[in-house]
Scaffold this motif. Structure first.
Motif, short mmCIF file in Angstrom:
data_model
loop_
_atom_site.label_atom_id
_atom_site.label_comp_id
_atom_site.label_asym_id
_atom_site.label_seq_id
_atom_site.Cartn_x
_atom_site.Cartn_y
_atom_site.Cartn_z
N GLY A 39 47.65 50.69 35.96
CA GLY A 39 46.62 50.49 36.36
C GLY A 39 46.53 48.88 37.50
N TRP A 40 47.92 48.68 37.82
CA TRP A 40 47.99 46.83 38.29
C TRP A 40 48.08 47.45 40.32
N THR A 41 47.50 45.74 40.39
CA THR A 41 47.68 46.45 42.12
C THR A 41 48.08 45.00 42.56
N LEU A 42 49.99 45.69 43.42
CA LEU A 42 50.22 44.68 43.89
C LEU A 42 48.76 44.46 45.20
N VAL A 43 49.23 43.16 45.56
CA VAL A 43 47.77 42.21 46.58
C VAL A 43 49.26 41.36 47.95
N TYR A 57 53.67 27.20 49.56
CA TYR A 57 53.88 28.85 50.37
C TYR A 57 54.10 28.42 51.43
N THR A 58 55.41 29.72 52.00
CA THR A 58 55.35 29.48 53.33
C THR A 58 55.41 31.24 53.06
N ARG A 59 54.94 32.03 54.28
CA ARG A 59 55.55 33.44 55.01
C ARG A 59 54.97 33.89 52.90
N THR A 60 55.62 35.28 52.79
CA THR A 60 55.30 35.50 52.15
C THR A 60 54.83 34.97 50.57
N THR A 61 53.03 35.70 50.66
CA THR A 61 52.20 35.29 49.39
C THR A 61 52.12 36.75 48.52
N PHE A 62 52.33 37.08 47.39
CA PHE A 62 51.79 37.44 46.43
C PHE A 62 50.99 37.88 45.18
N GLU A 63 49.80 38.80 44.69
CA GLU A 63 49.60 38.68 43.21
C GLU A 63 49.57 40.23 43.03
N PHE A 64 50.04 40.10 42.00
CA PHE A 64 49.54 41.92 40.96
C PHE A 64 47.97 41.23 40.02
N THR A 65 47.19 42.14 40.78
CA THR A 65 45.63 42.07 39.76
C THR A 65 46.19 43.01 38.80
N HIS A 66 45.08 42.85 38.00
CA HIS A 66 44.38 43.72 37.25
C HIS A 66 42.87 44.27 36.68
N GLY A 67 42.50 45.75 36.49
CA GLY A 67 40.94 45.31 36.82
C GLY A 67 40.13 44.63 35.51
N GLY A 68 41.43 45.10 34.34
CA GLY A 68 40.34 44.93 32.90
C GLY A 68 40.45 43.38 32.29
#
Ligand code: AMP
Length: 428
Positions: free
Chosen positions: A170-174, A274-285
């Motif tokens: 249930g992770w989401t890559l943003v 930070y430059t260019r690609t940034t990301f997070e993996f989130t989890h609803g729980g």
């Protein structure tokens, strides 16, 4: 006398929770090794200017969350120096990369780390003042391919594999792109301009951020501010062609290997490097602190620290938050029990019970050792809490070499020769 407690925002990690920590760390080392990462361990404190130069003076971390002190000179040959407990590890890794001239090999450096970080934040669930991060950095001279979007996609694919292997569902890559070091200042200027009119209608934090670090306004969670934030300029409109092509290539590589993602144009992350690609993996729980990990590309960081050109990409994962997620998933499952509780029936049998426990442990079994001073009832009660089986070692058993074993779940009692005991317990 007042009892001393762990300092606010810090905590003791106790068994059985530490087993989970070990599992996460072992899985990270195993998965990262497949991608040829090696471990780096940098000092827990560094010169304060390392963080002000890289993370940025205007960030919350540097402006109000660091544990900083003046380290007084102890000898004439020493100078006093401002030191800081590391609030993150990328700056330390890049400092080490520069200091040890790791770029001179001409190869990409793939470095991972596991360790505590320190930020004076307001403690809450999933947010502590000493917390642990597992992170990795891919950094090197441009000739080694360090700028390639393939590196971004490979790191993201590795993270997806790691979370899957750990059993986190249930992770989401943003994902987003914050553009190059020339796109970003133009965007910040546009944001500042737009906020001149709008900030006075926003929350107090946003009013302050509009002045100090306008990108942070995009992180605001106050519901009334959301419609205003929607009207602010979007970073995507400020990307140059090279940044757009880079982002498109990252997405294409993720599509090719089936890693799903969402694009969030508001994910700009507040750190200056930070430059260019940034990301997070989130989890609803996780509730309010829903980011399991965050990262991005930092093509100019080495130069910001006085080093050679060394583009890179990395991430830091909150170990505390991974554990919270795993604990929630595990809550319903049974606790792990030792293979057996060895119960000597009388103190004269203690020494032989230790010898028996040693025999079994050396064969890889997890054994709890009781005490001959316990009554039989007490041995059964404790054994039932800690282990799947109880092994009784009385005088008869000692003489005959045949042990009495009771399996708690079924209540079944059997006699097993000492030589066969390990195998029988393992299969029970
Ligand atoms: P950052 O270095 O702020 O990008 O954070 C990377 C990750 O570290 C976050 O996604 C969290 O999982 C974790 N993290 C950051 N700050 C804290 C904190 N105060 N307590 C626990 N975990 C944190």
């Amino acid at each position: 006398m007042t009892l001393l407690k762990a300092v606010r925002g810090t905590r003791d990690l106790l068994p059985p929770e530490t087993e989970l920590w070990d599992r996460v760390e072992t899985t990270a080392r195993r998965v990262f090794a497949r991608y040829n990462f090696g471990e780096i361990r940098t000092p827990i404190f560094e010169d304060t200017s390392l963080f002000s130069r890289s993370v940025g003076e205007e960030t919350d971390i540097v402006s109000k969350e660091m544990y900083t002190w003046e380290d007084r000179a102890r000898a004439q040959s020493e100078k006093s120096q401002s030191l800081t407990l590391r609030p993150e590890n990328t700056a330390g890794v890049v400092r080490a990369y520069i200091e040890h001239k790791l770029g001179e090999s001409g190869l990409l450096q793939k470095l991972c780390y596991i360790g505590p970080q320190f930020r004076r934040e307001r403690p809450q669930k999933g947010r502590y003042r000493q917390f642990w991060q597992i992170g990795a950095e891919v950094i090197g001279p441009p000739s080694a391919g360090s700028e390639s979007p393939l590196r971004d996609a490979e790191v993201l694919e590795m993270l997806a594999s790691f979370l899957d292997e750990l059993g986190i569902n249930g992770w989401t890559l943003v994902l987003n792109s914050v553009g190059s070091s020339t796109d970003r200042p133009k965007y910040i200027a546009a944001l500042r301009e737009a906020l001149k009119d709008k900030a006075p209608q926003m929350c107090a934090d946003c009013q302050r951020r509009a002045e100090t670090n306008p990108l942070r306004v995009l992180d605001c969670k106050v519901p009334e501010d959301q419609p205003i934030i929607e009207t602010l300029p979007k970073i995507a409109d400020f990307l140059d062609d090279a940044s757009k092509a880079h982002f498109a290539a990252v997405l294409a590589a993720l599509d090719a290997c089936g890693v799903r993602y969402e694009i969030n144009p508001r994910l700009v992350r507040g750190l200056d490097y930070y430059t260019r690609t940034t990301f997070e993996f989130t989890h609803g729980g996780l509730g309010a602190q829903n980011a399991l990990l965050g990262g991005g590309r930092y093509d100019g960081l080495s130069e910001m620290l006085g080093g050679p050109r060394a583009p890179g990409i990395g991430f830091a994962m909150g170990l505390d938050r991974l554990i919270l997620t795993l604990q929630a998933a595990q809550a319903e499952s049974a606790p792990t029990l030792a293979d057996a509780f060895v119960a000597p029936l009388g103190e004269s049998l203690n020494a032989d019970a230790l010898a028996l426990a040693r025999e079994l442990r050396r064969k890889g079994l997890q054994i709890e050792l009781g005490d001959g001073g316990f009554r039989l009832k007490k041995s059964f009660e404790i054994g039932n809490k800690l282990a799947r089986n109880i092994v009784l070692l009385g005088e008869d058993e000692q003489r005959s070499g045949i042990l009495t074993v009771k399996h708690f779940a079924t209540g079944e009692q059997t006699k097993i020769p000492r030589a066969e005991l390990a195998q029988a317990l393992r299969n029970s």
